[in-house]
Scaffold this active site. Structure first.
Site, PDB file in Angstrom:
ATOM      1  N   THR A   1       1.029  -1.131   0.135  1.00  0.00           N
ATOM      2  CA  THR A   1       0.124   0.145  -0.099  1.00  0.00           C
ATOM      3  C   THR A   1       0.992   1.176  -0.104  1.00  0.00           C
ATOM      4  O   THR A   1       0.412   2.171  -0.826  1.00  0.00           O
ATOM      5  CB  THR A   1      -0.958  -0.128   1.284  1.00  0.00           C
ATOM      6  OG1 THR A   1      -1.826  -1.300   1.172  1.00  0.00           O
ATOM      7  CG2 THR A   1      -1.729   1.245   1.212  1.00  0.00           C
ATOM      8  N   CYS A   2       1.871   1.329   0.803  1.00  0.00           N
ATOM      9  CA  CYS A   2       2.972   2.440   0.869  1.00  0.00           C
ATOM     10  C   CYS A   2       3.604   2.548  -0.631  1.00  0.00           C
ATOM     11  O   CYS A   2       3.461   3.758  -1.061  1.00  0.00           O
ATOM     12  CB  CYS A   2       3.828   2.271   1.743  1.00  0.00           C
ATOM     13  SG  CYS A   2       3.244   1.973   3.427  1.00  0.00           S
ATOM     14  N   ALA A   3       4.125   1.552  -1.094  1.00  0.00           N
ATOM     15  CA  ALA A   3       4.356   1.650  -2.387  1.00  0.00           C
ATOM     16  C   ALA A   3       3.714   2.430  -3.380  1.00  0.00           C
ATOM     17  O   ALA A   3       3.563   3.161  -4.428  1.00  0.00           O
ATOM     18  CB  ALA A   3       5.024   0.317  -2.841  1.00  0.00           C
TER      19      ALA A   3
END
Length: 168
Positions: free
Chosen positions: A59-61
């Site tokens: 999700t961060c990426a």
């Protein structure tokens, strides 16, 4: 203290995000070349702070990729992607992904950003990491939009953040 979830389990942060229309807290964060960037370096630009636990999670990426794509079309806007990842890891990710339109910054040295912005986790396996948040600042460093994602695995509301830029 904000109550959010991490994988559906309760999680808490050290405080609350800065209030709307307040002056954003000053910060010193580290770039991938190990130089220091401060909030005052962005004076005169609208700023999106895309804050997350680690670029090594899906999700961060994805949020970095999404803001990289959106930022390519925004004039006078700086998108800062902030985590406690080492600058070397951030740089490696950007090189592998072709990320060129956002700035990666790290809070690894002191953790002061996470504390000052009230978003560092205080418990769970992510203790001391940064929770997933978006903060939009106007050209004078005033807070115009905030979002603390209630479930850490979820993506932020990109559309709302980008719309806030138009109103900032």
């Amino acid at each position: 203290m904000a109550s959010i979830t991490l994988g559906g389990n309760p999680a808490h942060t050290i405080g609350e995000l800065p209030a709307l229309n307040s002056q954003a807290p000053a910060f010193e964060l580290t770039k991938s070349d190990m130089s220091v960037k401060t909030l005052s370096d962005y004076q005169g630009s609208k700023v999106v702070l895309n804050i997350f636990p680690s670029v090594d999670t899906g999700t961060c990426a994805k949020s970095v990729r999404q803001f990289n794509e959106e930022a390519a079309e925004l004039d006078g806007v700086k998108v800062l992607c902030i985590s406690k990842d080492l600058p070397f890891a951030q740089n490696r990710f950007c090189g592998a992904e072709g990320i060129e339109n956002v700035e990666m910054l790290s809070d690894y040295k002191t953790g002061a950003f996470g504390k000052d912005y009230g978003l560092a986790f205080t418990d769970t396996a992510f203790e001391t990491l940064l929770s997933r948040c978006i903060v939009v600042l106007d050209e004078n460093g005033k807070v115009r939009y905030t979002e603390q994602v209630s479930e850490t695995a979820d993506e932020p509301n990109y559309k709302a953040a980008l719309e806030a830029l138009m109103d900032a």
